[in-house]
Design a protein around this motif. Structure first.
Motif, PDB file in Angstrom:
ATOM      1  N   PHE A 157      -1.316  -0.579  55.598  1.00 43.04           N
ATOM      2  CA  PHE A 157      -1.373  -1.757  55.569  1.00 43.04           C
ATOM      3  C   PHE A 157      -1.814  -2.338  56.937  1.00 43.04           C
TER       4      PHE A 157
ATOM      5  N   LYS B 248      -5.579  -4.305  56.865  1.00 39.67           N
ATOM      6  CA  LYS B 248      -6.499  -5.007  56.352  1.00 39.67           C
ATOM      7  C   LYS B 248      -5.457  -6.228  55.519  1.00 39.67           C
ATOM      8  N   THR B 249      -5.686  -7.872  55.454  1.00 36.69           N
ATOM      9  CA  THR B 249      -5.373  -8.859  54.968  1.00 36.69           C
ATOM     10  C   THR B 249      -5.829  -8.519  53.609  1.00 36.69           C
ATOM     11  N   THR B 250      -4.883  -9.242  52.526  1.00 39.25           N
ATOM     12  CA  THR B 250      -5.695  -9.582  51.123  1.00 39.25           C
ATOM     13  C   THR B 250      -6.379 -10.677  51.286  1.00 39.25           C
ATOM     14  N   GLU B 251      -6.571 -11.736  50.267  1.00 38.92           N
ATOM     15  CA  GLU B 251      -6.805 -12.756  50.153  1.00 38.92           C
ATOM     16  C   GLU B 251      -5.892 -13.527  50.161  1.00 38.92           C
TER      17      GLU B 251
ATOM     18  N   GLN C  91      -3.270 -12.803  50.918  1.00 46.09           N
ATOM     19  CA  GLN C  91      -2.435 -12.766  52.469  1.00 46.09           C
ATOM     20  C   GLN C  91      -3.534 -13.444  53.743  1.00 46.09           C
ATOM     21  N   THR C  92      -4.305 -13.466  54.098  1.00 50.01           N
ATOM     22  CA  THR C  92      -5.408 -14.188  54.536  1.00 50.01           C
ATOM     23  C   THR C  92      -4.979 -15.555  54.796  1.00 50.01           C
TER      24      THR C  92
ATOM     25  N   ALA D  13      -1.046 -15.585  42.262  1.00 52.70           N
ATOM     26  CA  ALA D  13      -2.028 -14.449  42.598  1.00 52.70           C
ATOM     27  C   ALA D  13      -2.031 -12.887  41.254  1.00 52.70           C
TER      28      ALA D  13
ATOM     29  N   THR E 208      -1.670  -8.210  44.032  1.00 54.97           N
ATOM     30  CA  THR E 208      -2.798  -8.237  46.025  1.00 54.97           C
ATOM     31  C   THR E 208      -2.296  -9.140  46.871  1.00 54.97           C
ATOM     32  N   GLY E 209      -0.661  -8.652  46.515  1.00 53.19           N
ATOM     33  CA  GLY E 209       0.301  -8.732  48.348  1.00 53.19           C
ATOM     34  C   GLY E 209       0.713 -10.206  48.646  1.00 53.19           C
ATOM     35  N   LYS E 210       1.629 -10.368  47.009  1.00 52.14           N
ATOM     36  CA  LYS E 210       1.901 -11.540  47.486  1.00 52.14           C
ATOM     37  C   LYS E 210       3.465 -11.351  47.522  1.00 52.14           C
TER      38      LYS E 210
END
Length: 182
Positions: free
Chosen positions: A21, A23-26, A28-29, A46, A50-52
Motif C-alpha cells: 500500500f 498510494k492512498t485511495t480516494e 483514504q485520501t 464507497a 476502495t480501501g475503507k
C-alpha cells in the motif's frame, strides 16, 4: 497521496509498505487526514474494494499508539468494529493483524457459529486493543459480562446499512448505550 506523506507511526507505515500500500485511495485520501486532525465522527460511503477498511484501521491504530492507556483491562477494547457477517468480521480481523504486525496492538475477532468458550478464552488471555465482532455474539458476551466497553474510544459500523437490513437495530442501540460518553 502517498501513505509515506501522512503523519502516522512508522510501524504502521512499515506494515503498509510490506502490504504494497503505497498510494492512498480516494476514500483514504479524504478520510485519514480528516479523522487524524479532527478526531471526529465520519460516515464514508464507497464501493467494496476502495480501501475503507484500511482507512478506519490506520486511524484507529494511530490513535491507540499515540494515546496508550496506563490501565487497560483485558476485556475492554480501545476500538470496537462491528460487522454484519462472520466472513466480514474475519476479513477485518486479518487486515487489522497485518497492519498491526509491528505495532503490537492486539486484535480479537468474535462471531457466532464457533465454540463460545474458545472465544471467551481469547478475551481472557491478554488485553484487547481492537475488537471485531458480529452484533449477536457481541451482545451475548456483553450480557455475560465478558466484554466491557468502558475504554472504547472508537466505534466502526462496517456495512451499517446491511446490519439494519438484517434487523440488528436493537442490538446496535444496546451496544451504543454501553459506550462511554465523549
Amino acid at each position: 497521496m502517498l501513505f509515506s506523506d501522512i503523519k502516522i507511526n512508522e510501524n504502521i507505515k512499515k506494515s503498509l509498505d510490506e502490504l504494497g500500500f503505497l498510494k492512498t485511495t480516494e476514500v483514504q485520501t479524504k478520510s485519514i487526514p480528516f479523522i487524524l486532525e479532527n478526531n471526529t465522527d465520519l460516515i464514508a460511503l464507497a464501493q467494496t474494494g476502495t480501501g475503507k477498511t484500511a482507512a478506519f484501521l490506520v486511524t484507529i491504530i494511530e490513535h491507540c499508539l499515540k494515546k496508550r492507556l496506563k490501565k487497560h483491562s483485558k476485556a475492554s477494547p480501545r476500538a470496537l468494529i462491528i460487522a454484519p457477517t462472520r466472513e466480514l468480521a474475519i476479513q477485518i480481523g486479518k487486515d487489522s493483524k497485518k497492519l498491526n504486525e509491528y505495532s503490537k496492538l492486539r486484535t480479537v475477532v468474535l462471531y457466532g457459529g464457533i465454540d463460545f468458550n474458545k472465544q471467551l478464552k481469547l478475551l481472557e488471555e491478554n488485553k484487547v486493543d481492537i475488537l471485531v465482532a458480529t452484533p449477536g455474539r457481541l451482545i451475548d458476551l456483553l450480557n455475560r459480562d465478558a466484554v466491557h466497553l468502558s475504554d472504547t474510544k472508537f466505534l466502526v459500523l462496517d456495512e451499517a446499512d446491511q446490519m439494519l437490513d438484517l434487523g440488528f437495530i436493537h442490538s446496535l442501540r444496546k451496544i451504543a448505550d454501553l459506550l462511554p460518553e465523549k
